[in-house]
Design an enzyme around this catalytic site. Structure first.
Site, PDB file in Angstrom:
ATOM      1  N   TYR A   1      22.952 -39.608  26.193  1.00 35.73           N
ATOM      2  CA  TYR A   1      22.336 -40.645  25.349  1.00 35.73           C
ATOM      3  C   TYR A   1      20.955 -41.093  25.864  1.00 35.73           C
ATOM      4  CZ  TYR A   1      21.882 -45.010  22.678  1.00 35.73           C
ATOM      5  OH  TYR A   1      21.419 -46.024  21.866  1.00 35.73           O
TER       6      TYR A   1
ATOM      7  N   SER B   1      15.987 -47.143  22.239  1.00 30.84           N
ATOM      8  CA  SER B   1      16.893 -47.982  23.041  1.00 30.84           C
ATOM      9  C   SER B   1      16.175 -48.254  24.353  1.00 30.84           C
ATOM     10  CB  SER B   1      18.197 -47.227  23.330  1.00 30.84           C
ATOM     11  OG  SER B   1      18.933 -47.884  24.350  1.00 30.84           O
TER      12      SER B   1
HETATM   13  N1  LIG Z   1      24.338 -51.107  19.622  1.00 31.79           N
HETATM   14  C1  LIG Z   1      23.498 -51.063  20.628  1.00 31.79           C
HETATM   15  O1  LIG Z   1      23.727 -51.717  21.654  1.00 31.79           O
HETATM   16  C2  LIG Z   1      22.227 -50.249  20.543  1.00 31.79           C
HETATM   17  C3  LIG Z   1      21.253 -50.448  21.530  1.00 31.79           C
HETATM   18  C4  LIG Z   1      20.076 -49.704  21.488  1.00 31.79           C
HETATM   19  C5  LIG Z   1      19.870 -48.798  20.464  1.00 31.79           C
HETATM   20  N2  LIG Z   1      20.824 -48.615  19.513  1.00 31.79           N
HETATM   21  C6  LIG Z   1      20.539 -47.638  18.456  1.00 31.79           C
HETATM   22  O2  LIG Z   1      20.611 -48.282  17.197  1.00 31.79           O
HETATM   23  C7  LIG Z   1      20.952 -47.331  16.194  1.00 31.79           C
HETATM   24  C8  LIG Z   1      22.129 -47.872  15.391  1.00 31.79           C
HETATM   25  O3  LIG Z   1      23.226 -47.994  16.269  1.00 31.79           O
HETATM   26  P1  LIG Z   1      24.457 -48.994  16.043  1.00 31.79           P
HETATM   27  O4  LIG Z   1      24.637 -49.726  17.289  1.00 31.79           O
HETATM   28  O5  LIG Z   1      24.312 -49.702  14.758  1.00 31.79           O
HETATM   29  O6  LIG Z   1      25.627 -47.901  15.999  1.00 31.79           O
HETATM   30  P2  LIG Z   1      26.869 -47.685  15.041  1.00 31.79           P
HETATM   31  O7  LIG Z   1      27.448 -48.972  14.594  1.00 31.79           O
HETATM   32  O8  LIG Z   1      27.721 -46.710  15.769  1.00 31.79           O
HETATM   33  O9  LIG Z   1      26.191 -46.982  13.766  1.00 31.79           O
HETATM   34  C9  LIG Z   1      25.633 -45.707  13.872  1.00 31.79           C
HETATM   35  C10 LIG Z   1      25.159 -45.321  12.482  1.00 31.79           C
HETATM   36  O10 LIG Z   1      24.530 -44.032  12.565  1.00 31.79           O
HETATM   37  C11 LIG Z   1      25.146 -43.203  11.581  1.00 31.79           C
HETATM   38  N3  LIG Z   1      25.096 -41.796  11.914  1.00 31.79           N
HETATM   39  C12 LIG Z   1      25.584 -41.164  13.013  1.00 31.79           C
HETATM   40  N4  LIG Z   1      25.374 -39.843  12.914  1.00 31.79           N
HETATM   41  C13 LIG Z   1      24.743 -39.633  11.731  1.00 31.79           C
HETATM   42  C14 LIG Z   1      24.257 -38.493  11.056  1.00 31.79           C
HETATM   43  N5  LIG Z   1      24.406 -37.262  11.560  1.00 31.79           N
HETATM   44  N6  LIG Z   1      23.642 -38.651   9.864  1.00 31.79           N
HETATM   45  C15 LIG Z   1      23.495 -39.883   9.330  1.00 31.79           C
HETATM   46  N7  LIG Z   1      23.951 -41.007   9.899  1.00 31.79           N
HETATM   47  C16 LIG Z   1      24.568 -40.876  11.091  1.00 31.79           C
HETATM   48  C17 LIG Z   1      26.589 -43.717  11.495  1.00 31.79           C
HETATM   49  O11 LIG Z   1      27.199 -43.229  10.304  1.00 31.79           O
HETATM   50  P3  LIG Z   1      28.799 -42.958  10.209  1.00 31.79           P
HETATM   51  O12 LIG Z   1      29.415 -44.265   9.814  1.00 31.79           O
HETATM   52  O13 LIG Z   1      28.907 -41.889   9.175  1.00 31.79           O
HETATM   53  O14 LIG Z   1      29.257 -42.506  11.567  1.00 31.79           O
HETATM   54  C18 LIG Z   1      26.318 -45.210  11.488  1.00 31.79           C
HETATM   55  O15 LIG Z   1      25.884 -45.630  10.236  1.00 31.79           O
HETATM   56  C19 LIG Z   1      21.273 -46.030  16.937  1.00 31.79           C
HETATM   57  O16 LIG Z   1      20.155 -45.174  16.910  1.00 31.79           O
HETATM   58  C20 LIG Z   1      21.537 -46.501  18.360  1.00 31.79           C
HETATM   59  O17 LIG Z   1      21.307 -45.492  19.311  1.00 31.79           O
HETATM   60  C21 LIG Z   1      21.997 -49.316  19.522  1.00 31.79           C
END
Ligand SMILES: NC(=O)c1ccc[n+]([C@@H]2O[C@H](COP(=O)([O-])OP(=O)(O)OC[C@H]3O[C@@H](n4cnc5c(N)ncnc54)[C@H](OP(=O)(O)O)[C@@H]3O)[C@@H](O)[C@H]2O)c1
Length: 250
Positions: A148, A135
């Site tokens: 985070y 991120s």
């Molecule tokens: N959205 C943003 O603005 C943003 C920006 C920068 C980086 N990111 C990064 O991008 C990645 C994806 O984020 P997102 O925005 O798509 O978030 P999200 O919609 O909250 O999805 C998170 C995903 O991670 C899974 N997860 C969480 N804990 C887990 C575990 N212990 N084992 C396996 N899977 C697990 C969740 O599964 P469940 O459905 O089971 O909870 C879900 O599939 C993350 O690493 C996040 O930090 C996001």
């Protein structure tokens, strides 16, 4: 590396960026995509895109038994995308320490656990690539975002370290730094930090395609959306300015 005919594992593939990554790898001609999720029952829509090529995989990255079992099942992986991650808002000096631990345990230790299990798999399949979804938050500790940013800074250091270890084993390591992306995780942030609503947000589809582009271009650092690109440019020029910008979000 070419994604055409690769065998990909995406962790956290049931929603958000992970689900879009499955689609992007299918579009780019991957032979198979293992879609990892804590509850494989949540993968129906992801699998339905292409039931022949998308294989649901039970994978909780915080559970050593689950990770070991996933590495035995998905033994043909050549591209690993460590996308799974979690978030908990709060100020580090005040919030429940268990919430900080949970974030570190998933974003940093969980990713390391998956890497340790799957590096030998990718190597045994002739080498390939690992992409860690970090991120831009790794570049500055926004005070109300709890553990985070620290977890992502730690993941960045981990990514740099394993890059050197894995290069001689034929595995390229990519660090991915998205800006705000329209997902459940961003909604959690904007609900408690209204200042975040003022930032541009990318779509999961655009970000996922840019990540695949970066892997194919052998880019060590991938800034997969316009806001991230802007931060990346500033970070190369003046890291302290980025720190000031991110810590000022209140
Ligand atoms: N959205 C943003 O603005 C943003 C920006 C920068 C980086 N990111 C990064 O991008 C990645 C994806 O984020 P997102 O925005 O798509 O978030 P999200 O919609 O909250 O999805 C998170 C995903 O991670 C899974 N997860 C969480 N804990 C887990 C575990 N212990 N084992 C396996 N899977 C697990 C969740 O599964 P469940 O459905 O089971 O909870 C879900 O599939 C993350 O690493 C996040 O930090 C996001």
């Amino acid at each position: 590396m070419r994604v055409q005919n690769a065998v990909v594992l995406v962790t956290g593939a049931n929603r958000g960026i992970g689900s879009a990554l499955v689609t992007a790898f299918l579009e780019r001609g991957a032979a198979r995509v293992h879609a990892g999720a804590r509850d494989p029952g949540t993968l129906a829509a992801v699998t339905a895109q292409d039931p022949e090529r998308v294989h649901p995989l039970a994978l909780d990255i915080t559970d050593p038994t689950s990770v070991t079992s996933a590495a035995l099942t998905a033994s043909d992986v050549t591209v690993l995308v460590n996308n799974a991650g979690t978030h908990a808002m709060g100020h580090l000096l005040e919030m429940d320490l268990r919430d900080v631990e949970a974030v570190m345990n998933t974003n940093w230790l969980g990713t390391l656990r998956v890497l340790r299990a799957f590096a030998p798999v990718v190597e045994s399949n002739g080498g390939g690539a690992v992409a860690n979804v970090i991120s831009v938050g790794a570049f500055g500790g926004t005070p109300s975002m709890g553990g985070y940013p620290a977890s992502k800074a730690a993941l960045n250091a981990l990514t740099q370290a394993v890059r050197l270890d894995l290069a001689p084993r034929g595995i390229a390591v990519h660090a991915v730094f998205p800006g705000p992306v329209d997902t459940d995780m961003l909604r959690l942030t904007t609900d408690t930090l209204p200042a975040m609503t003022g930032f541009p947000r990318a779509t999961t589809a655009d970000v996922a395609r840019a990540i695949v582009d970066g892997v194919e271009a052998d880019a060590e650092e991938i800034f997969p959306d316009p806001f991230a690109e802007q931060i990346g440019e500033e970070w190369r020029r003046d890291p302290k300015a980025v720190e000031r910008r991110l810590t000022a979000i209140e």
